[in-house]
Design an enzyme around this catalytic site. Structure first.
Site, PDB file in Angstrom:
ATOM      1  N   LYS A  51       0.835  -1.220   0.000  1.00  0.00           N
ATOM      2  CA  LYS A  51       0.000   0.000   0.000  1.00  0.00           C
ATOM      3  C   LYS A  51       0.858   1.255   0.000  1.00  0.00           C
ATOM      4  CE  LYS A  51      -2.422  -0.572   3.799  1.00  0.00           C
ATOM      5  NZ  LYS A  51      -2.024  -1.888   4.267  1.00  0.00           N
ATOM      6  N   ARG A 105      -9.983   1.209   8.435  1.00  0.00           N
ATOM      7  CA  ARG A 105      -9.414  -0.088   8.808  1.00  0.00           C
ATOM      8  C   ARG A 105     -10.496  -1.046   9.305  1.00  0.00           C
ATOM      9  NH1 ARG A 105      -3.623   0.611   8.426  1.00  0.00           N
ATOM     10  NH2 ARG A 105      -2.612  -1.068   9.529  1.00  0.00           N
ATOM     11  N   ARG A 118      11.856  -5.488   4.940  1.00  0.00           N
ATOM     12  CA  ARG A 118      11.375  -4.112   4.766  1.00  0.00           C
ATOM     13  C   ARG A 118      12.066  -3.134   5.710  1.00  0.00           C
ATOM     14  NH1 ARG A 118       5.051  -2.450   4.597  1.00  0.00           N
ATOM     15  NH2 ARG A 118       4.990  -3.064   6.784  1.00  0.00           N
ATOM     16  N   ARG A 165      10.733  -1.063  11.014  1.00  0.00           N
ATOM     17  CA  ARG A 165       9.578  -0.811  11.873  1.00  0.00           C
ATOM     18  C   ARG A 165       9.533  -1.830  13.004  1.00  0.00           C
ATOM     19  NH1 ARG A 165       4.407   0.097   8.020  1.00  0.00           N
ATOM     20  NH2 ARG A 165       3.480  -1.041   9.765  1.00  0.00           N
ATOM     21  N   ARG A 178      -1.106  -8.838  12.942  1.00  0.00           N
ATOM     22  CA  ARG A 178      -1.648  -7.795  12.055  1.00  0.00           C
ATOM     23  C   ARG A 178      -2.427  -8.416  10.893  1.00  0.00           C
ATOM     24  NH1 ARG A 178       3.707  -5.456  10.542  1.00  0.00           N
ATOM     25  NH2 ARG A 178       2.634  -4.022   9.158  1.00  0.00           N
TER      26      ARG A 178
HETATM   27  P1  AMP Z   1       0.406   0.777   8.779  1.00  0.00           P
HETATM   28  O1  AMP Z   1       1.610   1.643   8.583  1.00  0.00           O
HETATM   29  O2  AMP Z   1      -0.765   1.201   7.918  1.00  0.00           O
HETATM   30  O3  AMP Z   1       0.729  -0.688   8.636  1.00  0.00           O
HETATM   31  O4  AMP Z   1      -0.093   1.005  10.292  1.00  0.00           O
HETATM   32  C1  AMP Z   1       0.735   0.684  11.388  1.00  0.00           C
HETATM   33  C2  AMP Z   1      -0.083   0.565  12.651  1.00  0.00           C
HETATM   34  O5  AMP Z   1      -0.702   1.823  12.962  1.00  0.00           O
HETATM   35  C3  AMP Z   1      -1.236  -0.429  12.600  1.00  0.00           C
HETATM   36  O6  AMP Z   1      -0.814  -1.772  12.844  1.00  0.00           O
HETATM   37  C4  AMP Z   1      -2.131   0.107  13.722  1.00  0.00           C
HETATM   38  O7  AMP Z   1      -1.562  -0.203  14.986  1.00  0.00           O
HETATM   39  C5  AMP Z   1      -1.998   1.625  13.530  1.00  0.00           C
HETATM   40  N1  AMP Z   1      -3.010   2.144  12.574  1.00  0.00           N
HETATM   41  C6  AMP Z   1      -2.783   2.677  11.343  1.00  0.00           C
HETATM   42  N2  AMP Z   1      -3.927   3.057  10.761  1.00  0.00           N
HETATM   43  C7  AMP Z   1      -4.915   2.777  11.634  1.00  0.00           C
HETATM   44  C8  AMP Z   1      -6.339   2.914  11.618  1.00  0.00           C
HETATM   45  N3  AMP Z   1      -6.994   3.421  10.541  1.00  0.00           N
HETATM   46  N4  AMP Z   1      -7.031   2.511  12.707  1.00  0.00           N
HETATM   47  C9  AMP Z   1      -6.420   1.996  13.792  1.00  0.00           C
HETATM   48  N5  AMP Z   1      -5.083   1.815  13.898  1.00  0.00           N
HETATM   49  C10 AMP Z   1      -4.329   2.201  12.816  1.00  0.00           C
END
Ligand code: AMP
Length: 217
Positions: free
Chosen positions: A14, A89, A128, A163, A174
């Site tokens: 993404k 989400r 990554r 990360r 996740r």
């Molecule tokens: P990402 O970079 O999109 O993989 O997001 C990393 C982490 O941020 C996720 O595993 C969640 O802990 C938190 N997160 C990101 N976007 C959301 C969202 N829309 N709602 C809730 N938690 C989020």
């Protein structure tokens, strides 16, 4: 240009696709994950709480993320569309977002789903790394996605980081959360006739080509 919502399992690409779309269409890339990682560095109770949730692969509260998102899309650079990476989400967030769009007089745009096999996505997580400053994503397990100088961002020269949630155990957490909470969104948006599927297991150029075919040059 229409706004784009990207939906995909974690590590399906993404962020990489959103960065390419930003370049191609000159639209802001809104990554809720990046916004939260920034907030997680604040020395406050909220910062520590977000950090704890992200590190354990848990979602932050819908209220918080909706507030953060609203503040962002109200900014002027979002007037002509934007790319959402990581939001909504779950169905509750999608419903709140729908209401927000109505209040702000904005269109939903299109939803692009990057389809990927769980094992392919998990193998991407292992290598990554990303830039904490300009957010460029690299992968040490893929010749095409390695940085030119080990550990250094090609674009801005910052030191690359891994990360905290990119490890096997948290990844499974996740992924399961994605299947349980986020994938029902595909049905939610399919009912509105705005969903397009793209094969996310290809390399980034091919994936991007497919997305551009949908959105138009
Ligand atoms: P990402 O970079 O999109 O993989 O997001 C990393 C982490 O941020 C996720 O595993 C969640 O802990 C938190 N997160 C990101 N976007 C959301 C969202 N829309 N709602 C809730 N938690 C989020």
């Amino acid at each position: 240009m229409k706004s784009v919502i990207l939906i995909a399992a974690p590590a399906a690409g993404k962020g990489t696709e959103a960065a390419l779309l930003k370049q191609q269409y000159n639209m802001p890339h809104i990554s809720t994950g990046d916004m939260l990682r920034e907030k997680a560095q604040e020395d406050s109770e909220l910062g520590r709480d977000i950090n704890n949730k992200i590190s354990n692969g848990m979602f932050v509260s819908d209220e918080l993320i909706i507030e953060i998102l609203k503040q962002r899309i109200e900014q002027e650079d979002c007037n002509n569309g934007y790319i959402l990476d990581g939001f909504p989400r779950n169905v509750a967030q999608a419903q709140a977002y729908q209401q927000m769009l109505e209040e702000l007089g904005k269109d939903l745009g299109v939803v692009i789903v990057l389809d990927i096999d769980k094992n392919v996505a998990a193998s991407r997580v292992a290598g990554r790394i990303s830039c904490p400053d300009c957010k460029e994503v690299y992968n040490t397990n893929n010749e095409e996605m390695k940085p030119k100088t080990e550990g250094i961002c090609d674009k801005c020269g910052a030191e690359l980081v891994k990360r905290a949630d990119d490890n096997e155990e948290t990844y499974m957490e996740r992924y399961n959360t994605y299947m349980e909470k986020t994938s029902p969104l595909i049905d939610f948006y399919e009912k509105q006739g705005v969903v397009y599927h793209v094969d996310g297991s290809n390399d980034r150029e091919e994936t991007h080509k497919q997305v551009v075919k949908i959105l138009g040059e």
